[in-house]
Design a protein around this motif. Sequence first.
Motif, PDB file in Angstrom:
ATOM      1  N   ARG A 188       1.153  43.803 -22.048  1.00 39.97           N
ATOM      2  CA  ARG A 188       0.550  42.511 -21.705  1.00 39.97           C
ATOM      3  C   ARG A 188       1.448  41.664 -20.807  1.00 39.97           C
ATOM      4  O   ARG A 188       0.949  40.914 -19.951  1.00 39.97           O
ATOM      5  N   ALA A 189       2.763  41.757 -20.971  1.00 40.30           N
ATOM      6  CA  ALA A 189       3.656  40.988 -20.100  1.00 40.30           C
ATOM      7  C   ALA A 189       3.512  41.467 -18.657  1.00 40.30           C
ATOM      8  O   ALA A 189       3.423  40.658 -17.721  1.00 40.30           O
ATOM      9  N   ARG A 190       3.489  42.771 -18.462  1.00 43.26           N
ATOM     10  CA  ARG A 190       3.312  43.314 -17.109  1.00 43.26           C
ATOM     11  C   ARG A 190       1.897  43.029 -16.590  1.00 43.26           C
ATOM     12  O   ARG A 190       1.693  42.845 -15.387  1.00 43.26           O
ATOM     13  N   LEU A 191       0.921  43.022 -17.492  1.00 39.26           N
ATOM     14  CA  LEU A 191      -0.460  42.765 -17.083  1.00 39.26           C
ATOM     15  C   LEU A 191      -0.594  41.383 -16.449  1.00 39.26           C
ATOM     16  O   LEU A 191      -1.301  41.217 -15.441  1.00 39.26           O
ATOM     17  N   VAL A 192       0.070  40.373 -17.025  1.00 41.32           N
ATOM     18  CA  VAL A 192      -0.001  39.026 -16.453  1.00 41.32           C
ATOM     19  C   VAL A 192       0.471  39.046 -15.003  1.00 41.32           C
ATOM     20  O   VAL A 192      -0.161  38.464 -14.109  1.00 41.32           O
ATOM     21  N   HIS A 193       1.571  39.713 -14.754  1.00 47.23           N
ATOM     22  CA  HIS A 193       2.119  39.790 -13.390  1.00 47.23           C
ATOM     23  C   HIS A 193       1.111  40.434 -12.446  1.00 47.23           C
ATOM     24  O   HIS A 193       0.896  39.954 -11.316  1.00 47.23           O
ATOM     25  N   ALA A 194       0.474  41.528 -12.888  1.00 48.54           N
ATOM     26  CA  ALA A 194      -0.488  42.219 -12.033  1.00 48.54           C
ATOM     27  C   ALA A 194      -1.735  41.373 -11.794  1.00 48.54           C
ATOM     28  O   ALA A 194      -2.279  41.342 -10.685  1.00 48.54           O
ATOM     29  N   LEU A 195      -2.207  40.687 -12.822  1.00 47.72           N
ATOM     30  CA  LEU A 195      -3.380  39.815 -12.666  1.00 47.72           C
ATOM     31  C   LEU A 195      -3.125  38.727 -11.628  1.00 47.72           C
ATOM     32  O   LEU A 195      -3.990  38.422 -10.792  1.00 47.72           O
ATOM     33  N   LEU A 196      -1.941  38.139 -11.672  1.00 45.76           N
ATOM     34  CA  LEU A 196      -1.617  37.070 -10.727  1.00 45.76           C
ATOM     35  C   LEU A 196      -1.452  37.627  -9.315  1.00 45.76           C
ATOM     36  O   LEU A 196      -1.836  36.987  -8.327  1.00 45.76           O
ATOM     37  N   GLY A 197      -0.850  38.820  -9.200  1.00 47.63           N
ATOM     38  CA  GLY A 197      -0.726  39.435  -7.886  1.00 47.63           C
ATOM     39  C   GLY A 197      -2.082  39.696  -7.265  1.00 47.63           C
ATOM     40  O   GLY A 197      -2.293  39.455  -6.062  1.00 47.63           O
ATOM     41  N   ARG A 198      -3.028  40.168  -8.079  1.00 48.77           N
ATOM     42  CA  ARG A 198      -4.392  40.431  -7.559  1.00 48.77           C
ATOM     43  C   ARG A 198      -5.110  39.132  -7.232  1.00 48.77           C
ATOM     44  O   ARG A 198      -5.800  39.032  -6.198  1.00 48.77           O
ATOM     45  N   ALA A 214      -3.934  36.375  -6.204  1.00 47.21           N
ATOM     46  CA  ALA A 214      -3.389  35.719  -5.016  1.00 47.21           C
ATOM     47  C   ALA A 214      -4.082  36.175  -3.733  1.00 47.21           C
ATOM     48  O   ALA A 214      -3.984  35.497  -2.705  1.00 47.21           O
ATOM     49  N   GLY A 215      -4.808  37.299  -3.773  1.00 44.24           N
ATOM     50  CA  GLY A 215      -5.508  37.789  -2.589  1.00 44.24           C
ATOM     51  C   GLY A 215      -6.840  37.126  -2.349  1.00 44.24           C
ATOM     52  O   GLY A 215      -7.467  37.362  -1.318  1.00 44.24           O
ATOM     53  N   TYR A 216      -7.295  36.316  -3.308  1.00 43.96           N
ATOM     54  CA  TYR A 216      -8.563  35.615  -3.156  1.00 43.96           C
ATOM     55  C   TYR A 216      -8.323  34.148  -2.810  1.00 43.96           C
ATOM     56  O   TYR A 216      -7.251  33.591  -3.086  1.00 43.96           O
ATOM     57  N   ALA A 217      -9.335  33.510  -2.264  1.00 47.80           N
ATOM     58  CA  ALA A 217      -9.273  32.068  -2.024  1.00 47.80           C
ATOM     59  C   ALA A 217      -9.391  31.335  -3.356  1.00 47.80           C
ATOM     60  O   ALA A 217     -10.082  31.805  -4.270  1.00 47.80           O
ATOM     61  N   PRO A 218      -8.727  30.175  -3.519  1.00 48.68           N
ATOM     62  CA  PRO A 218      -8.880  29.384  -4.744  1.00 48.68           C
ATOM     63  C   PRO A 218     -10.354  29.059  -4.972  1.00 48.68           C
ATOM     64  O   PRO A 218     -11.094  28.763  -4.040  1.00 48.68           O
ATOM     65  N   GLY A 219     -10.776  29.151  -6.231  1.00 47.13           N
ATOM     66  CA  GLY A 219     -12.162  28.868  -6.561  1.00 47.13           C
ATOM     67  C   GLY A 219     -13.058  30.088  -6.512  1.00 47.13           C
ATOM     68  O   GLY A 219     -14.186  30.039  -7.014  1.00 47.13           O
ATOM     69  N   ASP A 220     -12.614  31.175  -5.912  1.00 47.50           N
ATOM     70  CA  ASP A 220     -13.401  32.405  -5.908  1.00 47.50           C
ATOM     71  C   ASP A 220     -13.601  32.861  -7.355  1.00 47.50           C
ATOM     72  O   ASP A 220     -12.674  32.827  -8.174  1.00 47.50           O
ATOM     73  N   ASP A 221     -14.831  33.245  -7.670  1.00 46.78           N
ATOM     74  CA  ASP A 221     -15.130  33.634  -9.054  1.00 46.78           C
ATOM     75  C   ASP A 221     -14.220  34.746  -9.555  1.00 46.78           C
ATOM     76  O   ASP A 221     -13.803  34.761 -10.712  1.00 46.78           O
ATOM     77  N   ARG A 222     -13.917  35.679  -8.677  1.00 49.49           N
ATOM     78  CA  ARG A 222     -13.070  36.797  -9.095  1.00 49.49           C
ATOM     79  C   ARG A 222     -11.644  36.325  -9.379  1.00 49.49           C
ATOM     80  O   ARG A 222     -11.020  36.766 -10.341  1.00 49.49           O
ATOM     81  N   ARG A 226     -17.624  38.536 -12.125  1.00 48.43           N
ATOM     82  CA  ARG A 226     -18.343  37.263 -12.143  1.00 48.43           C
ATOM     83  C   ARG A 226     -18.880  36.972 -13.531  1.00 48.43           C
ATOM     84  O   ARG A 226     -18.882  35.836 -13.994  1.00 48.43           O
ATOM     85  N   GLY A 227     -19.301  38.064 -14.238  1.00 49.18           N
ATOM     86  CA  GLY A 227     -19.798  37.868 -15.592  1.00 49.18           C
ATOM     87  C   GLY A 227     -18.714  37.372 -16.513  1.00 49.18           C
ATOM     88  O   GLY A 227     -18.933  36.494 -17.350  1.00 49.18           O
ATOM     89  N   ILE A 228     -17.482  37.890 -16.360  1.00 47.77           N
ATOM     90  CA  ILE A 228     -16.363  37.435 -17.191  1.00 47.77           C
ATOM     91  C   ILE A 228     -16.072  35.976 -16.932  1.00 47.77           C
ATOM     92  O   ILE A 228     -15.858  35.178 -17.835  1.00 47.77           O
ATOM     93  N   SER A 229     -16.048  35.593 -15.651  1.00 51.06           N
ATOM     94  CA  SER A 229     -15.691  34.211 -15.335  1.00 51.06           C
ATOM     95  C   SER A 229     -16.769  33.249 -15.785  1.00 51.06           C
ATOM     96  O   SER A 229     -16.505  32.075 -16.012  1.00 51.06           O
ATOM     97  N   GLY A 230     -18.018  33.718 -15.890  1.00 47.24           N
ATOM     98  CA  GLY A 230     -19.078  32.820 -16.320  1.00 47.24           C
ATOM     99  C   GLY A 230     -19.084  32.625 -17.800  1.00 47.24           C
ATOM    100  O   GLY A 230     -19.721  31.715 -18.315  1.00 47.24           O
TER     101      GLY A 230
END
Length: 562
Positions: free
Chosen positions: A423-433, A435-443, A558-562
Amino acid sequence: MAAAGQDDDTDAASSRAETLRRQAERAFLRGRADEAHQIAVRALTEAGRTSDSRALLLEHLGRYLDAGSTSWEHDYFEQSLAELGPDAPPHERIRVLCSSGLAGLRRGRTDDGVRLLHEAAELASEADDAELETVVCTVVAEAALTLGHLDESLHRTRRARRLGIESRQHHLVVRSYFNEARATYLRTGNVADAARIRGAGLAYATEHGELATEEGNTLRLALIEDLIEAGRWPEADALLSEPAPHERHGSLNEVEEELVRAWLLSWRSRDADPAPSLVRLVATSSPLHEAYFLSLALAAAARLGDHAAVEELTGRALLLAGGHLAPPSSGLYVIDALASAIHAQTTGPRPPMLHPDTAPDRLLETLESVYTRVRHHVAAPYELTDGVVAVARAEAARAGARAQDEAEHWDTAIWVFRRTHARARLVHALLGRAAGYAPGDDRATALLDEAERIAVPMGAEPYLERITRLRASPPPDPSPEAHRPTPAPPTDLTPRQREVIARLAEGRTDREIAEELRLSVRTVNAHVAQLLTRLGVRNRAEAVAWYYRSEDGRGEERGISG
């Protein structure tokens, strides 16, 4: 009278040799292998050329030399075997066979090493001595582990535990829990399973008064590392703040404890007060432990922003990567260290490059070379390493502005870390992914929400700060689409194949998928094989990366974020 005088002199020399041997062993247990080697040489001189203890002293010399050097200019073990008399007790021959076999594995002579260890195991099984067989089973299990022969390792480990309980060799029982957890970790990379097994071992150590032993503390430190990886930091803190009473573990255990503390601190904060001397700690280790200590130290230095330490430790990692990996499984730690070096060169403010080999793409080339060698020599899959390599590839792609490659590698890392509960490494990977989207993007929102749910109970301040920045920051580029991967072209998957790949993306095992879909495991295996062929990908991780780029996968986000 003269003969009696000679006998007295021989006895006195043997007594002095034995005293020196004990001094050497105490120095060795304190992690001072070079000093132990020097004392053992003096003991060998005292013992003379005809002493019964000469063969065992040579075996000691071999162990001390191996721990203090990787040059191996002299094969004391071969000499020791040659000097063992025909009437030597079985336990002496078995000891020398074990040491010689392990040395063969470290020196790349795998066939010779395995042959000698199996000979020792056969002699031990014939000796009708449960205590002796426990020791040999433990040694053979650990040797199989270094080669990634996990079925044999687990079989020997569990037999050693049964024999150890029968013969009340509690320290070896504790060691068996450590070995079983390592084998499980190598097989699946699942830190939750490893923590469960080591937790059971620690309970056994507590019950039988073994916490103050070297084996007990080694198990405790390994459990702390599992808890850190699994994001269970309050539990890790509790174990670190309550060391075993009256502990006498020797310098290597003490160095490891300091490094584990620095490692946890670096996950939690960028401020080290007082800052540990990571370079000094690694320099204290023996060559046989250097790769492991280096992986901890470089990870801590990279997250703490200690660029001087990163530079020196990266140089050491490159030297290890270019040499003989002893044992072969130490390559896993070298991969971890090089991945941390890439992270340091691609994240935050960085000093100017002092050597071209430390550029991210050059480091990645070296890492890939080690990865190929490890996969060739180590039979175990060790899935967690796949995630570590994916992160290194993603960060190198980021440095080279290869946005689509970066996204694919982050997707692979996320899938691996979810599956292995890192889970510690997962947080790092989630944030890295994200960062490739625009703020506010559902993903991006879904990824940041998942990262926050994990990071809050951990108290991972650097990550929580980054989550806040990613939510508030402007798009990384005027054209946000440039940072999104191009969805893969639609592929004609059957409804069942879509069900299978969706569950693979959630980190389910084949058995779990079979239970959910009421299929046999063999049928699920067949669906997965057909998926890989239809998608034109090499492995499950690449299939999951395809899924995240597909319409189905993005709809899931999108389903997760909703």
